[in-house]
Design a protein around this motif. Structure first.
Motif, PDB file in Angstrom:
ATOM      1  N   PRO A  12       0.835  -1.214   0.000  1.00  0.00           N
ATOM      2  CA  PRO A  12       0.000   0.000   0.000  1.00  0.00           C
ATOM      3  C   PRO A  12       0.861   1.252   0.000  1.00  0.00           C
ATOM      4  N   LEU A  13       0.382   2.266  -0.673  1.00  0.00           N
ATOM      5  CA  LEU A  13       1.081   3.540  -0.710  1.00  0.00           C
ATOM      6  C   LEU A  13       0.781   4.303   0.577  1.00  0.00           C
ATOM      7  N   THR A  14       1.813   4.725   1.264  1.00  0.00           N
ATOM      8  CA  THR A  14       1.648   5.510   2.483  1.00  0.00           C
ATOM      9  C   THR A  14       2.362   6.852   2.318  1.00  0.00           C
ATOM     10  N   VAL A  15       2.139   7.733   3.286  1.00  0.00           N
ATOM     11  CA  VAL A  15       2.825   9.028   3.245  1.00  0.00           C
ATOM     12  C   VAL A  15       4.335   8.819   3.259  1.00  0.00           C
ATOM     13  N   SER A  16       4.804   7.877   4.076  1.00  0.00           N
ATOM     14  CA  SER A  16       6.248   7.627   4.139  1.00  0.00           C
ATOM     15  C   SER A  16       6.779   7.043   2.835  1.00  0.00           C
ATOM     16  N   SER A  17       5.901   6.425   2.020  1.00  0.00           N
ATOM     17  CA  SER A  17       6.346   5.917   0.718  1.00  0.00           C
ATOM     18  C   SER A  17       6.883   7.039  -0.155  1.00  0.00           C
ATOM     19  N   LEU A  18       6.286   8.227  -0.025  1.00  0.00           N
ATOM     20  CA  LEU A  18       6.751   9.365  -0.809  1.00  0.00           C
ATOM     21  C   LEU A  18       8.163   9.759  -0.402  1.00  0.00           C
ATOM     22  N   ALA A  19       8.444   9.682   0.898  1.00  0.00           N
ATOM     23  CA  ALA A  19       9.792   9.994   1.356  1.00  0.00           C
ATOM     24  C   ALA A  19      10.792   8.981   0.800  1.00  0.00           C
ATOM     25  N   GLU A  20      10.420   7.703   0.772  1.00  0.00           N
ATOM     26  CA  GLU A  20      11.317   6.668   0.240  1.00  0.00           C
ATOM     27  C   GLU A  20      11.562   6.886  -1.248  1.00  0.00           C
ATOM     28  N   LEU A  21      10.503   7.223  -1.997  1.00  0.00           N
ATOM     29  CA  LEU A  21      10.678   7.519  -3.420  1.00  0.00           C
ATOM     30  C   LEU A  21      11.592   8.716  -3.605  1.00  0.00           C
ATOM     31  N   ALA A  22      11.368   9.760  -2.828  1.00  0.00           N
ATOM     32  CA  ALA A  22      12.174  10.972  -2.959  1.00  0.00           C
ATOM     33  C   ALA A  22      13.644  10.692  -2.656  1.00  0.00           C
ATOM     34  N   LYS A  23      13.910   9.884  -1.641  1.00  0.00           N
ATOM     35  CA  LYS A  23      15.294   9.576  -1.286  1.00  0.00           C
ATOM     36  C   LYS A  23      16.032   8.931  -2.456  1.00  0.00           C
ATOM     37  N   ASP A  24      15.378   7.956  -3.118  1.00  0.00           N
ATOM     38  CA  ASP A  24      16.026   7.271  -4.237  1.00  0.00           C
ATOM     39  C   ASP A  24      16.143   8.177  -5.462  1.00  0.00           C
ATOM     40  N   VAL A  25      15.139   9.003  -5.690  1.00  0.00           N
ATOM     41  CA  VAL A  25      15.188   9.902  -6.848  1.00  0.00           C
ATOM     42  C   VAL A  25      16.283  10.946  -6.673  1.00  0.00           C
ATOM     43  N   CYS A  26      16.410  11.505  -5.506  1.00  0.00           N
ATOM     44  CA  CYS A  26      17.377  12.583  -5.273  1.00  0.00           C
ATOM     45  C   CYS A  26      18.824  12.111  -5.395  1.00  0.00           C
ATOM     46  N   LEU A  27      19.081  10.820  -5.232  1.00  0.00           N
ATOM     47  CA  LEU A  27      20.458  10.303  -5.307  1.00  0.00           C
ATOM     48  C   LEU A  27      20.975  10.182  -6.733  1.00  0.00           C
ATOM     49  N   GLY A  28      20.120  10.357  -7.733  1.00  0.00           N
ATOM     50  CA  GLY A  28      20.584  10.401  -9.113  1.00  0.00           C
ATOM     51  C   GLY A  28      20.618   9.064  -9.820  1.00  0.00           C
ATOM     52  N   LEU A  29      21.274   9.056 -10.989  1.00  0.00           N
ATOM     53  CA  LEU A  29      21.224   7.942 -11.925  1.00  0.00           C
ATOM     54  C   LEU A  29      21.578   6.587 -11.322  1.00  0.00           C
ATOM     55  N   PRO A  30      22.672   6.429 -10.549  1.00  0.00           N
ATOM     56  CA  PRO A  30      22.971   5.098  -9.996  1.00  0.00           C
ATOM     57  C   PRO A  30      21.817   4.543  -9.163  1.00  0.00           C
ATOM     58  N   SER A  31      21.168   5.411  -8.408  1.00  0.00           N
ATOM     59  CA  SER A  31      20.021   4.963  -7.604  1.00  0.00           C
ATOM     60  C   SER A  31      18.835   4.612  -8.492  1.00  0.00           C
ATOM     61  N   TRP A  32      18.629   5.390  -9.564  1.00  0.00           N
ATOM     62  CA  TRP A  32      17.526   5.097 -10.471  1.00  0.00           C
ATOM     63  C   TRP A  32      17.714   3.725 -11.103  1.00  0.00           C
ATOM     64  N   GLU A  33      18.927   3.457 -11.559  1.00  0.00           N
ATOM     65  CA  GLU A  33      19.189   2.175 -12.231  1.00  0.00           C
ATOM     66  C   GLU A  33      19.004   0.995 -11.293  1.00  0.00           C
ATOM     67  N   GLN A  34      19.274   1.211 -10.039  1.00  0.00           N
ATOM     68  CA  GLN A  34      19.112   0.134  -9.073  1.00  0.00           C
ATOM     69  C   GLN A  34      17.639  -0.154  -8.792  1.00  0.00           C
ATOM     70  N   ARG A  35      16.830   0.884  -8.729  1.00  0.00           N
ATOM     71  CA  ARG A  35      15.424   0.686  -8.362  1.00  0.00           C
ATOM     72  C   ARG A  35      14.494   0.535  -9.559  1.00  0.00           C
ATOM     73  N   TRP A  36      14.772   1.254 -10.664  1.00  0.00           N
ATOM     74  CA  TRP A  36      13.831   1.268 -11.773  1.00  0.00           C
ATOM     75  C   TRP A  36      14.438   0.738 -13.076  1.00  0.00           C
ATOM     76  N   ALA A  37      15.425  -0.123 -12.960  1.00  0.00           N
ATOM     77  CA  ALA A  37      16.077  -0.645 -14.167  1.00  0.00           C
ATOM     78  C   ALA A  37      15.082  -1.353 -15.084  1.00  0.00           C
ATOM     79  N   GLY A  38      14.094  -2.016 -14.499  1.00  0.00           N
ATOM     80  CA  GLY A  38      13.111  -2.738 -15.306  1.00  0.00           C
ATOM     81  C   GLY A  38      11.896  -1.923 -15.681  1.00  0.00           C
ATOM     82  N   ASN A  39      11.962  -0.622 -15.457  1.00  0.00           N
ATOM     83  CA  ASN A  39      10.822   0.240 -15.757  1.00  0.00           C
ATOM     84  C   ASN A  39      11.297   1.394 -16.641  1.00  0.00           C
ATOM     85  N   PRO A  40      11.347   1.157 -17.965  1.00  0.00           N
ATOM     86  CA  PRO A  40      11.869   2.202 -18.862  1.00  0.00           C
ATOM     87  C   PRO A  40      11.054   3.489 -18.823  1.00  0.00           C
TER      88      PRO A  40
END
Length: 558
Positions: A465-493
């Motif tokens: 389920p999506l929670t308020v804290s889920s947004l913080a987790e998404l933001a943390k990974d997004v803010c770290l840049g490309l290496p973090s994106w590739e680790q989390r969203w490699a299968g989601n072009p």
């Protein structure tokens, strides 16, 4: 203990007391009991006329008359029951779009209108002139019953919005032509002169200023009157929409389509809280529940209070529209603050780049920064995400834009000194629905749904389920840049493309989290839902406003 097989049991169940007649009357009493049970079963299994009527799709329970000025809505009473519609059979399927409609000038639900004075089919045009773009909703209704019944919509949007044409009112009016041409293709020619149209501008024009916005609205009104056959809505057809009505109409639309406020909705259904994030403003609307033992036992009087009668029920809503706290305005506030801090360090000389902790690491963007008291009023600055960019650093800056330390004259307050009942105290178990930019930014980053995979078969686990804290987790990974994106969203072009094209994704998600957690004070573990459409219908205020329009007097052009 009395046996259920005894005649005494039968008499006790009927409230008659123990029998003194013995066993001799058991047979005829059993016959009577069986007949009674049969009658009850038949009554329970027979579908009620109301349920048969409403099963066809989204239906407004009664024409709603909205007093825009006073923020009060009440259905006009009707004494007649709806006439049964044509069954939704395979030969007459319910159309879900203009393309699937066998005859846009007719309806599959009945062959004649409920009232001879009304047309069988009626269309309504609602143009949402937002801050970042304009959108047209072409709604189809039928009059098989005493209330207009919504069938489907045709939706098209374009950019930029009317506010982009400041000082050019005629160009602003003509920018809507492509949307109105869609209406010309969608509405049958014979029905166009009885199809009302309204243009409701929102926060973008509010920020433009009274004189320039009035010029644009006047030009739009002239254009509609002279170039198109559609009659203008009888009341405020082209106007800036009050923020109060914008939020409440969105609440009505969402909860109607979610089946929580209709007359036939489940008795214990709790309406959603609706939080809408636009470009220039954000709105919150919910129905607080106060318990008598609490310090504050009712909603305080004020502009935030909105009384609504709908579906045979009375609702007392809390609503507030925060002008200047939409996503695009939040970006401007953060960039201006970052530039100001950099100026204190003498790093804003021509050609200098500024590190912005709210841009993802390794990204760059030329941003327009407002400069107070200067001519021109803006300047372009290149900002980049450096090694110290991240969710925590960005959140520190975003918190400053929310003005949590503003004076709170009527407690409790959310942010910017605005009174708001606590969601944790007065909306403990209700669901929270996030619309507009919430959906646009969060949805591409979520894993695809696996709801259709049976739990007994192997497959990916269902998404958490999506929670308020889920947004913080998404933001943390997004803010770290490309290496973090590739680790989390490699299968989601699609997600990778979204992130690559939007350097401010880090800022957007961080602001959304701060708005929910610090601004509205929704707890981290609270589940939230995001939405854009329900059964092909766009969520937002437009449908709520359209039903108020078609529920009034029908006026056709000559």
């Amino acid at each position: 203990m009395i046996s259920p097989q005894s005649s005494n049991y039968e008499r006790l169940e009927g409230g008659l007391g123990p029998s003194r007649l013995g066993m001799r009357n058991i047979a005829w009493r059993r016959i009577i009991l069986c007949l009674a049970v049969s009658v009850v079963v038949v009554l329970l299994l027979r579908p009620s006329p109301e349920r048969v009527w409403n099963i066809k799709g989204p239906i407004w329970d009664a024409p709603v008359s909205i007093d825009i000025g006073h923020g009060h809505a009440s259905p006009r009473p009707t004494d007649e029951s709806p006439t049964p519609p044509v069954p939704n059979s395979p030969q007459h399927p319910r159309p879900s779009s203009h393309e699937s409609d066998p005859d846009p000038s007719k309806t599959v639900f009945c062959a004649a209108p409920h009232s001879p004075s009304m047309p069988l089919v009626q269309y309504a045009l609602m143009i949402d002139a937002g801050s970042t773009g304009s959108r047209i909703h072409v709604y189809k209704f039928h009059h098989c019953g005493p209330s207009p019944v919504y069938e489907y919509e045709t939706f098209v949007q374009k950019q930029p919005g009317l506010s982009a044409y400041a000082g050019r009112p005629d160009d602003a009016a003509q920018s809507l032509d492509s949307l109105l041409d869609v209406a010309m293709r969608t509405v049958p020619e014979a029905l166009r002169r009885c199809t009302p149209v309204a243009v409701k501008a929102t926060a973008g024009l509010r920020l433009l200023g009274a004189s320039q916005s009035a010029d644009i609205l006047d030009a739009v009104r002239r254009r509609l009157s002279t170039a198109y056959p559609f009659p203008l809505e009888s009341r405020d057809p082209v106007a800036i929409m009050d923020g109060r009505d914008e939020g409440v109409f969105a609440w009505v639309t969402a909860n109607y389509l979610m089946d929580t406020i209709r007359a036939d909705s489940p008795r214990m259904a709790v309406p959603y809280a609706v939080l809408d994030l636009g470009g220039a403003s954000t709105q919150i609307v919910f129905e607080p529940v106060f318990r008598q033992h609490e310090h504050e036992a009712k909603l305080r009087e004020g502009e935030h209070r909105y009384e609504l009668s709908f579906g045979g029920k009375e609702h007392v809503l809390y609503q507030h529209s925060y002008l200047g706290y939409g996503l695009m305005r939040a970006r401007k506030s953060v960039h201006r603050l970052v530039d100001f801090v950099a100026s204190l360090r003498n790093s804003t000389s021509t050609g200098a780049e500024i590190a912005n902790p709210c841009l993802a690491r390794g990204t760059r963007r030329v941003v327009e920064v407002e400069v107070a008291g200067s001519d021109p009023a803006t300047k372009n600055v290149t900002m980049f995400g450096g090694d110290f960019s991240g969710f925590e650093a960005c959140n520190d800056i975003v918190q400053l834009t929310l003005a949590k330390d503003a004076v709170c004259q009527v407690k409790p307050c959310s942010f910017d000194g605005v009174y708001q009942p606590s969601l944790m105290e007065t909306f403990r178990n209700g669901k929270v629905l996030l619309l507009s930019y919430f959906y646009d930014r969060i949805s591409p980053l979520l894993p695809p749904s696996s709801d259709t995979t049976p739990s007994s078969l192997p497959g990916p686990p269902p998404p958490k389920p999506l929670t308020v804290s889920s947004l913080a987790e998404l933001a943390k990974d997004v803010c770290l840049g490309l290496p973090s994106w590739e680790q989390r969203w490699a299968g989601n072009p699609h997600a990778m493309q979204e992130l690559a094209d939007r350097p401010e994704y880090c800022l957007d998600l961080t602001y959304m989290y701060a708005l929910l957690r610090s601004g509205y004070e929704i707890e981290d573990g609270r589940e939230v839902e995001i939405g854009k459409q329900v059964d092909g219908t766009e969520l937002g205020w437009a449908l709520g406003a359209a039903i108020a329009m078609v529920g009034g007097e029908l006026t056709c052009t000559a």
